[in-house]
Design an enzyme around this catalytic site. Sequence first.
Site, PDB file in Angstrom:
ATOM      1  N   SER A  98      56.052  28.501  74.905  1.00 46.16           N
ATOM      2  CA  SER A  98      55.148  29.155  74.044  1.00 46.16           C
ATOM      3  C   SER A  98      55.540  29.083  72.689  1.00 46.16           C
ATOM      4  CB  SER A  98      55.352  30.734  74.415  1.00 46.16           C
ATOM      5  OG  SER A  98      54.091  31.257  73.966  1.00 46.16           O
ATOM      6  N   GLU A 108      46.193  30.018  80.967  1.00 43.93           N
ATOM      7  CA  GLU A 108      47.309  30.661  79.867  1.00 43.93           C
ATOM      8  C   GLU A 108      46.418  31.630  79.150  1.00 43.93           C
ATOM      9  OE1 GLU A 108      50.142  29.260  79.268  1.00 43.93           O
ATOM     10  OE2 GLU A 108      50.066  26.968  79.611  1.00 43.93           O
ATOM     11  N   HIS A 114      50.015  32.565  81.438  1.00 42.08           N
ATOM     12  CA  HIS A 114      51.003  31.954  80.506  1.00 42.08           C
ATOM     13  C   HIS A 114      52.519  32.828  80.632  1.00 42.08           C
ATOM     14  CE1 HIS A 114      52.058  30.407  76.554  1.00 42.08           C
ATOM     15  NE2 HIS A 114      52.615  31.714  76.106  1.00 42.08           N
TER      16      HIS A 114
END
Length: 602
Positions: free
Chosen positions: A276, A397, A505
């Site tokens: 991330s 995601e 995600h």
Amino acid sequence: MGASLANELRIGLSRGGNVRPRTRVIGGVGAVALLAVLVCFVYLETRGGFYPSYPAATFSNLSAPVAGGHAIGDLVAQTEAGAVRGASVGSAVAFMGIPYARPPVGELRWEAPRPATPWTGVRDATRPGLPCAQDPAGLTPFLAPMAKAYGSTYAESPVQSSEDCLYLNVWAPEWPPKHALPVMAWLHGGSNKVGSGAQSSYNGVSLTARGVVLVTINYRLGVLGFFSHPELTAKSPHHSSGNYGLLDQIAALEWVKNNIAHFGGDPQNVTLFGESAGAIDAAMLMTSPLAGGLFRRVISESGPAFGPAQALSQAEAFGTAVGELSSGDPHATPLQRLRGLPAAEVEKLVAQAKEHFAGDTSSFTLDGWVLRQSSQQAFLNGSILKVDLLIGLNGRELSAFRLAAAAPGNPLANQKGGMGGALQRFSDAARPFFGMWTKPALAIYVGNILTRRAAGLDQAANDLVAACPIGAMASLTTAAGQHVFVYRFDRSIPGKGQGELGAFHGLEVPYVFGDLHDPAWHWLPFTADDAALSNLIQTYWTNFAKSGNPNAQGLPNWPAWSDGKKEFLEIRKDGSITAQRNFPPLFSSLSAGDLRRSFKSE
């Protein structure tokens, strides 16, 4: 017209049934349409190529190449600043809370990190340092809605954070060190606003058992990590401000270069990896001349960096707006007043300023020192560090952010926007990747959203925000002469929340660290297949850290990226593994040449 057509048909039938030209045309059009549909179906079915598939259970007995064993002797290591004593944790030895820079407090708030103050004696390194200053809620607003989707709950104690936070943690598989092992330096996620290198989900026991030394890093977040102001710029010898979080990461990597040999690591073989925001930061450091020589490879999980960055003047303008809201000594400068406030109060001023000014204190600034051009331009120009890249994304995601935004009390939940404006923005962003096929692609996405709703929205966002930039970075890094390996993680966990979330995600993180049973993920019903898949992913990741190639005998072949085939590794929903070609999305053009032409014309 109807009578004429009927007469033509009658005459045709009276002549033995021969079809007149108009009828033949209609039949021909239908045949062509049917053939086109058939061709499209065959293309879509064969677009990915024909590669063998391997069930996850195949790798249930995949053993770690190196066993840590038991530590022998005193667990003391020397650093440039002084000696530290660690502790045995499972098969590993962990040295926690090692300072790599002076505390960035007082006059050092919003300054480049300074070397750690030396100490005498042996410093206790059995407990981590505090996370950098952040919202006490930490990751709970992100994880709790997903746990709820699975019919469970998630809550953690309020995060105790501090400005005195520039610490790192070292995990070694053997003690005393016997080999110079590859080093993997981890940058945590959290939108550059929350998180720390000492989260329990980053336990290094499993990963280091595969023959690497692991380093996890704290770095300044939010307004303390990414704030610009004219006073700061004027005081800087580099005439810059902002990017303090990136400067912290560089300082930590310099610490690794100078000290990691004492922990059994090879300072010439460092892989920077993150997820991330950590992945985005790692990619940004690929574009910074200050990071040259500090790492040889990058692993980027769900965090492409292929976009613009704000100019220093923009960042300073927002910083000025924040400073003007500060109260206190009327004879003090805005910077002095801001430095006198607790970090939480400064964040409140940032929130107030955003009501009237556009600004972001968790992103990067083109300051002319740390960053001299946007990541997009750096990749397009080939002016990136010569490092190999392993990069990829998860299948959905957006689903995690969608649930978080819809949660009660989230300010994003009540935001509304016109569909027309959203489609136009999507089209504008997609055009450099899709070119002349932008409108057909947009039509497919809209149809998919209308029929599949949330899943369709997730796919559209995935393709534009993640897949296209990742493919672009892969092609342009390959064109710069480096080796690139791309993956797509589609594994979704069976259970109540599977349909809503899919491969959300951050889901790959427990697989990477071999920590499926960490409390952060207790709400996911992992299976034996997930444990086997984790073994495989850890092996791929550590192989790449060792040699720049994730492959080894007995593993499914992971083909390197090339402009022609665009091959990648696919981890499917059921956890099986296969290679594929023609990296998604459909209709996109992600070759280096096409990208340079498209973005040059923008």
